[in-house]
Design a protein around this motif. Structure first.
Motif, PDB file in Angstrom:
ATOM      1  N   PRO A  88       0.820  -1.219   0.000  1.00  0.00           N
ATOM      2  CA  PRO A  88       0.000   0.000   0.000  1.00  0.00           C
ATOM      3  C   PRO A  88       0.850   1.264   0.000  1.00  0.00           C
ATOM      4  O   PRO A  88       2.006   1.267   0.418  1.00  0.00           O
ATOM      5  N   THR A  89       0.232   2.327  -0.449  1.00  0.00           N
ATOM      6  CA  THR A  89       0.909   3.609  -0.555  1.00  0.00           C
ATOM      7  C   THR A  89       1.072   4.258   0.816  1.00  0.00           C
ATOM      8  O   THR A  89       0.132   4.295   1.608  1.00  0.00           O
ATOM      9  N   GLY A  90       2.276   4.766   1.090  1.00  0.00           N
ATOM     10  CA  GLY A  90       2.488   5.591   2.275  1.00  0.00           C
ATOM     11  C   GLY A  90       2.375   4.886   3.607  1.00  0.00           C
ATOM     12  O   GLY A  90       1.906   5.477   4.591  1.00  0.00           O
ATOM     13  N   HIS A  91       2.817   3.644   3.687  1.00  0.00           N
ATOM     14  CA  HIS A  91       2.839   2.957   4.974  1.00  0.00           C
ATOM     15  C   HIS A  91       4.092   3.380   5.753  1.00  0.00           C
ATOM     16  O   HIS A  91       4.971   4.057   5.217  1.00  0.00           O
ATOM     17  N   VAL A  92       4.211   2.948   6.999  1.00  0.00           N
ATOM     18  CA  VAL A  92       5.390   3.297   7.801  1.00  0.00           C
ATOM     19  C   VAL A  92       6.077   2.047   8.359  1.00  0.00           C
ATOM     20  O   VAL A  92       6.832   2.128   9.330  1.00  0.00           O
ATOM     21  N   LYS A  93       5.871   0.919   7.728  1.00  0.00           N
ATOM     22  CA  LYS A  93       6.487  -0.329   8.179  1.00  0.00           C
ATOM     23  C   LYS A  93       7.943  -0.405   7.713  1.00  0.00           C
ATOM     24  O   LYS A  93       8.279  -0.038   6.588  1.00  0.00           O
ATOM     25  N   ALA A  94       8.802  -0.896   8.592  1.00  0.00           N
ATOM     26  CA  ALA A  94      10.191  -1.128   8.223  1.00  0.00           C
ATOM     27  C   ALA A  94      10.275  -2.306   7.255  1.00  0.00           C
ATOM     28  O   ALA A  94       9.294  -3.032   7.042  1.00  0.00           O
ATOM     29  N   THR A  95      11.455  -2.485   6.670  1.00  0.00           N
ATOM     30  CA  THR A  95      11.682  -3.614   5.771  1.00  0.00           C
ATOM     31  C   THR A  95      11.268  -4.911   6.459  1.00  0.00           C
ATOM     32  O   THR A  95      11.624  -5.165   7.607  1.00  0.00           O
ATOM     33  N   ASN A  96      10.477  -5.734   5.741  1.00  0.00           N
ATOM     34  CA  ASN A  96       9.988  -6.958   6.366  1.00  0.00           C
ATOM     35  C   ASN A  96       9.786  -8.049   5.322  1.00  0.00           C
ATOM     36  O   ASN A  96       9.711  -7.792   4.111  1.00  0.00           O
ATOM     37  N   ASP A  97       9.693  -9.279   5.774  1.00  0.00           N
ATOM     38  CA  ASP A  97       9.556 -10.425   4.875  1.00  0.00           C
ATOM     39  C   ASP A  97       8.156 -10.537   4.288  1.00  0.00           C
ATOM     40  O   ASP A  97       7.978 -11.203   3.254  1.00  0.00           O
ATOM     41  N   TYR A  98       7.164  -9.919   4.914  1.00  0.00           N
ATOM     42  CA  TYR A  98       5.820  -9.930   4.332  1.00  0.00           C
ATOM     43  C   TYR A  98       5.844  -9.216   2.977  1.00  0.00           C
ATOM     44  O   TYR A  98       5.462  -9.765   1.945  1.00  0.00           O
ATOM     45  N   PHE A  99       6.280  -7.960   3.009  1.00  0.00           N
ATOM     46  CA  PHE A  99       6.319  -7.168   1.784  1.00  0.00           C
ATOM     47  C   PHE A  99       7.312  -7.743   0.770  1.00  0.00           C
ATOM     48  O   PHE A  99       7.088  -7.661  -0.437  1.00  0.00           O
ATOM     49  N   LYS A 100       8.383  -8.309   1.269  1.00  0.00           N
ATOM     50  CA  LYS A 100       9.399  -8.874   0.370  1.00  0.00           C
ATOM     51  C   LYS A 100       8.795  -9.939  -0.538  1.00  0.00           C
ATOM     52  O   LYS A 100       9.220 -10.111  -1.697  1.00  0.00           O
ATOM     53  N   ALA A 101       7.793 -10.660  -0.070  1.00  0.00           N
ATOM     54  CA  ALA A 101       7.187 -11.749  -0.836  1.00  0.00           C
ATOM     55  C   ALA A 101       6.100 -11.269  -1.792  1.00  0.00           C
ATOM     56  O   ALA A 101       5.543 -12.075  -2.551  1.00  0.00           O
ATOM     57  N   PHE A 102       5.788  -9.981  -1.779  1.00  0.00           N
ATOM     58  CA  PHE A 102       4.737  -9.467  -2.657  1.00  0.00           C
ATOM     59  C   PHE A 102       5.262  -9.344  -4.095  1.00  0.00           C
ATOM     60  O   PHE A 102       6.434  -9.606  -4.373  1.00  0.00           O
ATOM     61  N   SER A 103       4.401  -8.964  -5.007  1.00  0.00           N
ATOM     62  CA  SER A 103       4.700  -9.057  -6.438  1.00  0.00           C
ATOM     63  C   SER A 103       5.852  -8.163  -6.873  1.00  0.00           C
ATOM     64  O   SER A 103       5.820  -6.941  -6.685  1.00  0.00           O
ATOM     65  N   HIS A 104       6.853  -8.808  -7.495  1.00  0.00           N
ATOM     66  CA  HIS A 104       7.964  -8.106  -8.104  1.00  0.00           C
ATOM     67  C   HIS A 104       7.522  -7.500  -9.439  1.00  0.00           C
ATOM     68  O   HIS A 104       6.620  -8.020 -10.098  1.00  0.00           O
ATOM     69  N   SER A 105       8.211  -6.457  -9.872  1.00  0.00           N
ATOM     70  CA  SER A 105       8.029  -5.979 -11.237  1.00  0.00           C
ATOM     71  C   SER A 105       8.662  -6.989 -12.182  1.00  0.00           C
ATOM     72  O   SER A 105       9.650  -7.641 -11.841  1.00  0.00           O
ATOM     73  N   ASN A 106       8.095  -7.114 -13.359  1.00  0.00           N
ATOM     74  CA  ASN A 106       8.556  -8.120 -14.313  1.00  0.00           C
ATOM     75  C   ASN A 106       9.591  -7.513 -15.261  1.00  0.00           C
ATOM     76  O   ASN A 106       9.426  -7.516 -16.482  1.00  0.00           O
ATOM     77  N   PHE A 107      10.661  -6.966 -14.687  1.00  0.00           N
ATOM     78  CA  PHE A 107      11.720  -6.354 -15.465  1.00  0.00           C
ATOM     79  C   PHE A 107      12.965  -7.227 -15.437  1.00  0.00           C
ATOM     80  O   PHE A 107      13.244  -7.908 -14.453  1.00  0.00           O
ATOM     81  N   LYS A 108      13.703  -7.131 -16.525  1.00  0.00           N
ATOM     82  CA  LYS A 108      15.021  -7.745 -16.605  1.00  0.00           C
ATOM     83  C   LYS A 108      16.061  -6.629 -16.661  1.00  0.00           C
ATOM     84  O   LYS A 108      15.727  -5.458 -16.868  1.00  0.00           O
ATOM     85  N   SER A 109      17.307  -6.978 -16.484  1.00  0.00           N
ATOM     86  CA  SER A 109      18.357  -5.964 -16.550  1.00  0.00           C
ATOM     87  C   SER A 109      18.350  -5.237 -17.884  1.00  0.00           C
ATOM     88  O   SER A 109      18.611  -4.035 -17.955  1.00  0.00           O
ATOM     89  N   GLU A 110      18.001  -5.957 -18.968  1.00  0.00           N
ATOM     90  CA  GLU A 110      18.034  -5.362 -20.306  1.00  0.00           C
ATOM     91  C   GLU A 110      16.729  -4.678 -20.697  1.00  0.00           C
ATOM     92  O   GLU A 110      16.610  -4.143 -21.809  1.00  0.00           O
ATOM     93  N   THR A 111      15.732  -4.664 -19.823  1.00  0.00           N
ATOM     94  CA  THR A 111      14.475  -3.976 -20.134  1.00  0.00           C
ATOM     95  C   THR A 111      14.752  -2.495 -20.387  1.00  0.00           C
ATOM     96  O   THR A 111      15.415  -1.846 -19.578  1.00  0.00           O
ATOM     97  N   PRO A 112      14.246  -1.942 -21.497  1.00  0.00           N
ATOM     98  CA  PRO A 112      14.532  -0.540 -21.802  1.00  0.00           C
ATOM     99  C   PRO A 112      13.956   0.419 -20.762  1.00  0.00           C
ATOM    100  O   PRO A 112      12.985   0.112 -20.062  1.00  0.00           O
ATOM    101  N   THR A 113      14.559   1.596 -20.690  1.00  0.00           N
ATOM    102  CA  THR A 113      13.982   2.728 -19.967  1.00  0.00           C
ATOM    103  C   THR A 113      13.291   3.587 -21.022  1.00  0.00           C
ATOM    104  O   THR A 113      13.941   4.108 -21.938  1.00  0.00           O
TER     105      THR A 113
END
Length: 536
Positions: free
Chosen positions: A333-358
């Protein structure tokens, strides 16, 4: 990552005055390349030309390690990319008192000012100086287009910026009002387009060995410049409708015109002898901080949008939710105040590769810009509905989705979904809007559909998406979970602009210049002050 504090030093320009005499011919090494020969070959301006391209959005190579990635993170990703609803963050920098909770961090602001404005100034000045010494109008026209590609982001972040006198040998460069800056944009773009058009009509090339965007194609650069002019014209629609219409129609009806196909897109990934890395991929996969944002999950899942798996990866979190397209996803969610945690770490990654254009700009955005213009009666060489549908179709193509899926998508009657999360915090947010993708309703309802689909197509260009959200109010986004601004920033309206970095007001001369900039802004130097074009 541990964000670094950057210090920026602006030095005075030292000018050398030279006179020609007979000694010049006597002391010239006939076997050595002269400046004139260097210009003809592109060498003298090649490095600064490529440098500007790498700084329209900061991108680097593997050799740059994480320096450029860190710059991008604090300049764009922890502000516009997140304010636009695209990304959530698995961190709570400064104990939750940061950009994401509407407390502006001066170090981050300074990084944004540097990235969008200062970083290209020296390189642009070098090309300008060479142009003034040895007439090279086509190359300088490209430099002007690149300058505006960067600086329109700067003025859309801050408001007034130094433009007319930028690069001049003066200690403090005066600011120009945003209204004036936009006029300078139109003037300079129009001149550059006029200069490059004859070469473009002959399928000519220039600076090919140093051009990481279009490999020197003049026609592609003219298309991009016209498309950029169209973007900027639409930006000022609510501030100066007559001027907006004039320049938008000029761009679309130019003989070479605007972007029409996927291959017209302006992007940087590989070219001019370099391979560039994608910043967001690193922020996601290496830092484990960047994740899917809740607003884009609501829209993509609710619309059963086939771009969802193109943009994001499935999540194996026990708190992930099944989506109608298939698979499980979860967003931060937008604008939370939780520190780095394993819950959020397991949420959806962006589907980018190193070679994905900018991406700087894609053809899908241009179709949506034309659709908005046609909606209000401008000559956009097509009707609003057809351009709207073509925008969705091109966006599908840009993401490897067959155009045969477009009609079913538009006519599905689906609307955005609610957003729910159980842990590490409990969130239950209703659907942000009931708007479907179907072309129906009032003019305002159709505008919402156009901007919403443009927002989806723009991903992950948060800077442009944030500007358009401020301009139109669309798409309707989730509000921050925690607003720590102490009432300075409205939770409903969000950040309207960045404040100027403290580095802009150190000396007495700078303070006087800063005060004049605030006068031109037309309101206090605060994040709740609207920009000139923000009038809807």
């Amino acid at each position: 990552m541990k964000i670094k504090n950057y210090k920026y030093i602006i030095g005075a320009l030292a000018l050398g005055l030279f006179s020609s005499c007979d000694y010049e011919s006597i002391n010239t090494n006939q076997l050595e390349m002269t400046p004139e020969m260097g210009i003809m070959d592109g060498i003298a301006v090649g490095a600064p030309f490529k440098s500007i391209q790498q700084n329209v959005f900061p991108v680097g190579t593997q050799a740059d390690d994480t320096d450029v990635i860190n710059q991008y993170q604090i300049a764009y990703h922890l502000s516009a990319d997140s304010w636009a609803g695209y990304f959530g963050q698995n961190n709570n920098w400064d104990g939750g008192r940061n950009h994401l909770t509407y407390v502006l961090n001066d170090g981050w602001i300074s990084a944004s000012y540097k990235a969008a404005y200062s970083s290209i100034l020296d390189s642009w000045k070098k090309i300008k100086d060479e142009h003034e010494k040895i007439d090279m109008p086509e190359t300088f026209a490209l430099a002007q287009i690149l300058k505006i590609s960067a600086w329109h982001k700067a003025t859309d972040m801050f408001g007034p910026i130094p433009y007319k006198h930028a690069g001049e040998p003066i200690l403090v460069v005066p600011y120009d009002s945003q209204e004036d800056v936009y006029q300078y944009f139109f003037d300079d773009l129009s001149e550059a387009i006029n200069i490059l058009t004859p070469l473009a009509e002959q399928n000519g090339k220039l600076m090919a060995n140093y051009d990481a965007i279009y490999a020197g194609s003049a026609s592609k650069w003219v298309q991009y410049a016209n498309s950029l002019k169209l973007r900027l014209a639409m930006r000022i629609r609510y501030a100066d409708a007559e001027k907006a219409k004039r320049y938008a129609e000029e761009a679309v009806n130019h003989p070479i015109g605007v972007m029409m196909a996927k291959d017209d897109e302006a992007q940087i990934s590989k070219g001019a002898g370099s391979v560039f890395v994608n910043n967001i991929e690193w922020l996601d996969k290496q830092y484990n901080e960047s994740r899917m944002g809740s607003s884009i999950l609501a829209y993509l899942s609710g619309y059963e949008d086939p771009r969802l798996p193109k943009y994001f990866e499935e999540s194996d979190s026990p708190y992930a939710v099944e989506v109608p397209q298939g698979g499980k996803y979860q967003a931060i969610p937008t604008g939370h105040v939780k520190a780095t945690n394993d819950y959020f770490k397991a949420f959806s990654h962006s589907n980018f590769k190193s070679e994905t254009p900018t991406y700087w700009m894609r053809a899908s955005e241009v179709y949506f810009l034309r659709a908005e213009g046609a909606l209000i009666g401008w000559n956009m060489k097509g009707d609003a509905e057809s351009l709207y549908k073509e925008g969705i179709s091109i966006s599908f193509e840009e993401n490897g989705i067959p155009s045969s899926a477009v009609d079913a998508y538009i006519n599905s009657g689906k609307a955005p979904a609610k957003y729910e999360l159980e842990a590490p915090i409990s969130v239950n947010v209703p659907a942000p809007t009931s708007a479907t993708a179907e072309w129906e309703g009032s003019t305002e309802q159709k505008l919402e559909k156009i901007i919403t689909q443009k927002w989806i197509a723009l991903f992950p260009n948060g800077q442009e998406a944030w500007s358009e959200w401020r301009r139109t109010g669309y798409p309707k986004l989730h509000q921050v979970i925690k607003n720590n601004s102490g009432g300075e920033v409205s939770t409903e309206k969000g950040i309207r602009r960045m404040i100027y970095p403290k580095s802009e007001r150190q000396s007495a001369e700078q303070i006087d210049n800063y005060n004049k900039a605030v006068e031109l802004l037309g309101g206090p130097d605060k994040p709740n002050t609207n920009l000139w074009w923000d009038k809807k």
